[in-house]
Scaffold this active site. Structure first.
Site, short mmCIF file in Angstrom:
data_model
loop_
_atom_site.label_atom_id
_atom_site.label_comp_id
_atom_site.label_asym_id
_atom_site.label_seq_id
_atom_site.Cartn_x
_atom_site.Cartn_y
_atom_site.Cartn_z
N THR A 70 -6.73 3.47 0.44
CA THR A 70 -6.81 2.58 -0.72
C THR A 70 -8.28 2.26 -1.00
O THR A 70 -8.57 1.33 -1.75
CB THR A 70 -6.07 1.25 -0.46
OG1 THR A 70 -6.58 0.66 0.74
CG2 THR A 70 -4.57 1.45 -0.35
N HIS A 96 -3.75 4.13 -8.36
CA HIS A 96 -4.81 3.11 -8.16
C HIS A 96 -4.30 1.70 -8.50
O HIS A 96 -4.82 1.04 -9.41
CB HIS A 96 -6.06 3.46 -8.98
CG HIS A 96 -7.32 2.85 -8.41
ND1 HIS A 96 -8.55 3.45 -8.49
CD2 HIS A 96 -7.52 1.68 -7.76
CE1 HIS A 96 -9.47 2.68 -7.91
NE2 HIS A 96 -8.86 1.60 -7.46
N ARG A 112 -11.66 4.62 -1.60
CA ARG A 112 -12.14 5.41 -2.73
C ARG A 112 -11.75 6.86 -2.50
O ARG A 112 -11.80 7.35 -1.36
CB ARG A 112 -13.67 5.31 -2.88
CG ARG A 112 -14.12 4.05 -3.61
CD ARG A 112 -13.70 4.06 -5.08
NE ARG A 112 -14.11 2.88 -5.80
CZ ARG A 112 -13.31 1.82 -6.04
NH1 ARG A 112 -12.08 1.80 -5.58
NH2 ARG A 112 -13.75 0.80 -6.74
N GLY A 161 -4.06 -0.83 -6.17
CA GLY A 161 -4.41 -1.79 -5.11
C GLY A 161 -4.52 -3.23 -5.57
O GLY A 161 -3.94 -4.14 -4.97
N ARG A 210 -13.44 -7.33 4.41
CA ARG A 210 -12.37 -8.29 4.09
C ARG A 210 -11.01 -7.61 3.97
O ARG A 210 -10.00 -8.12 4.43
CB ARG A 210 -12.67 -9.00 2.77
CG ARG A 210 -13.96 -9.79 2.77
CD ARG A 210 -14.22 -10.29 1.36
NE ARG A 210 -15.54 -10.83 1.17
CZ ARG A 210 -16.63 -10.11 0.94
NH1 ARG A 210 -16.56 -8.80 0.87
NH2 ARG A 210 -17.80 -10.69 0.77
N ILE A 211 -10.98 -6.44 3.30
CA ILE A 211 -9.68 -5.78 3.09
C ILE A 211 -9.17 -5.18 4.40
O ILE A 211 -7.98 -5.30 4.73
CB ILE A 211 -9.78 -4.72 1.97
CG1 ILE A 211 -10.29 -5.36 0.67
CG2 ILE A 211 -8.41 -4.06 1.73
CD1 ILE A 211 -10.58 -4.37 -0.46
N GLU A 264 -10.04 10.79 -10.38
CA GLU A 264 -9.06 10.01 -11.14
C GLU A 264 -9.31 10.13 -12.63
O GLU A 264 -10.47 10.08 -13.05
CB GLU A 264 -9.15 8.54 -10.72
CG GLU A 264 -8.74 8.32 -9.29
CD GLU A 264 -8.83 6.86 -8.86
OE1 GLU A 264 -8.89 5.97 -9.73
OE2 GLU A 264 -8.83 6.62 -7.65
C1 DGY Z 1 -11.85 -2.28 -6.66
O1 DGY Z 1 -11.98 -3.48 -6.89
O2 DGY Z 1 -12.76 -1.63 -6.18
C2 DGY Z 1 -10.55 -1.66 -6.96
O3 DGY Z 1 -10.47 -0.36 -6.53
C3 DGY Z 1 -10.26 -1.73 -8.43
O4 DGY Z 1 -11.34 -1.39 -9.13
#
Ligand code: DGY
Length: 323
Positions: A240, A289, A242, A291, A158-159, A271
């Protein structure tokens, strides 16, 4: 009837906390610092459910040897590589996540990083704030044009698809895609994207590469020294997804050595620690972080986690069940 007891591992938006309190007996984390292993093991024995998030390290050792009271981990977030889902399942625990609601904002941030790195926005702002800007000149802080360039997207969920829409409709970019499974022709057609068969095929073709694949062991250091060397020297890498997907030491070396031109990172291997060599790279844009960090999305994620808990305790199948 008694309300199920839910431990919430981090402070949540007020609207979400209010929604949770309507249906559950909630224990918040007033200090808002991550719980340690012992605290999680105790919580698994005391609570019916845990609402957890990306900062919670829930490896196999957390579940080992327990016959927990807890029956559900409702993860606040789409990524779940911080949870050993096999171990949770082995302990009889259902795990859910919060997809969909964060796709747009995460893709917006990926595009922000891409633009910032291409146009040297972080460097420019640092220069200006430090009082080092001597004024406009034709050769000052020259970046890279984005419009019409080629974007490689690794992971076309989706992203990744939301990122492709921004690139295609906003910037007229050509989109190449690498994905574990075959992407449906109509999904690719929406943005004129072309799926290639491997990361190795994609990298040398792209001016920008944006990572949208899952984290975890299977994608650990997917981008390391060898694959960075396959990118164009003018290319920019955006992550964006991991932190573990990128070998940060190799990336810092590539940024310093001119192997690639820049990077935009929102996620990191350890992190909130940042690899010291990355901090030395002026051609890296580094964000903490962010996003999903909009009011709308953080509330949406929370409501989705609450809905998963409600469904589970009502005896229904939670809509976002992972295991
Ligand atoms: C996710 O939803 O995976 C984002 O990185 C925030 O946790």
């Amino acid at each position: 009837m008694e309300k199920p007891r839910i431990l919430v591992s981090r402070k949540l938006p007020a609207a979400v906390e209010a929604a949770l309190a309507r249906d559950f007996d909630v224990t918040p984390n007033a200090e808002d610092v991550p719980l340690d292993r012992a605290a999680f093991r105790a919580a698994l024995m005391e609570y019916d459910g845990l609402l957890v998030t990306v900062t919670d390290a829930l490896g196999a050792e957390v579940f080992a040897g327990l016959a927990p009271r807890c029956r559900i981990l409702a993860n606040y977030g789409v990524g779940f590589s911080h949870i050993d889902t096999g171990a949770a399942q082995g302990a009889g625990i259902v795990v859910t996540n919060t997809p969909d609601v964060l796709s747009d904002c995460t893709a917006d941030l990926a595009m922000t990083l891409l633009m910032m790195a291409a146009r040297r926005a972080g460097e420019g702002e640092r220069e200006l704030r430090a009082g080092r800007w001597s004024g406009w000149r034709p050769t000052h802080m020259i970046g890279t044009k984005v419009t019409g360039k080629t974007l490689g997207i690794i992971g076309f969920g989706r992203i990744g698809q939301a990122m492709a829409r921004r690139a295609h409709f906003g910037f007229g970019m050509r989109v190449l895609v690498q994905n574990r499974s075959v992407v449906a022709a109509e999904v690719l057609a929406e943005t004129g994207a072309v799926q290639v068969d491997s990361v190795e095929t994609l990298l040398p073709e792209c001016d920008f590469v944006s990572l949208h694949c899952p984290g975890g062991a299977e994608n650990r250091h997917l981008i390391g020294e060898a694959r960075l060397a396959m990118m164009k020297p003018s290319a920019i890498l955006v992550n964006t997804a991991r932190g573990e997907v990128v070998d940060e030491a190799a990336l810092a070396a590539a940024l310093k050595g001119g192997v690639i031109a820049g990077a935009g990172l929102d996620v990191f291997e350890k992190e909130p620690e940042i690899h010291p060599a990355l901090l030395e790279c002026d051609n890296a844009v580094l964000l903490p972080h962010l996003g999903s960090a909009t009011r709308e999305t953080r509330e949406g994620m929370g409501m989705r986690a609450v809905e998963n808990l409600r469904q589970f305790f009502a005896g229904e199948a939670p809509q976002d069940r992972i295991v």
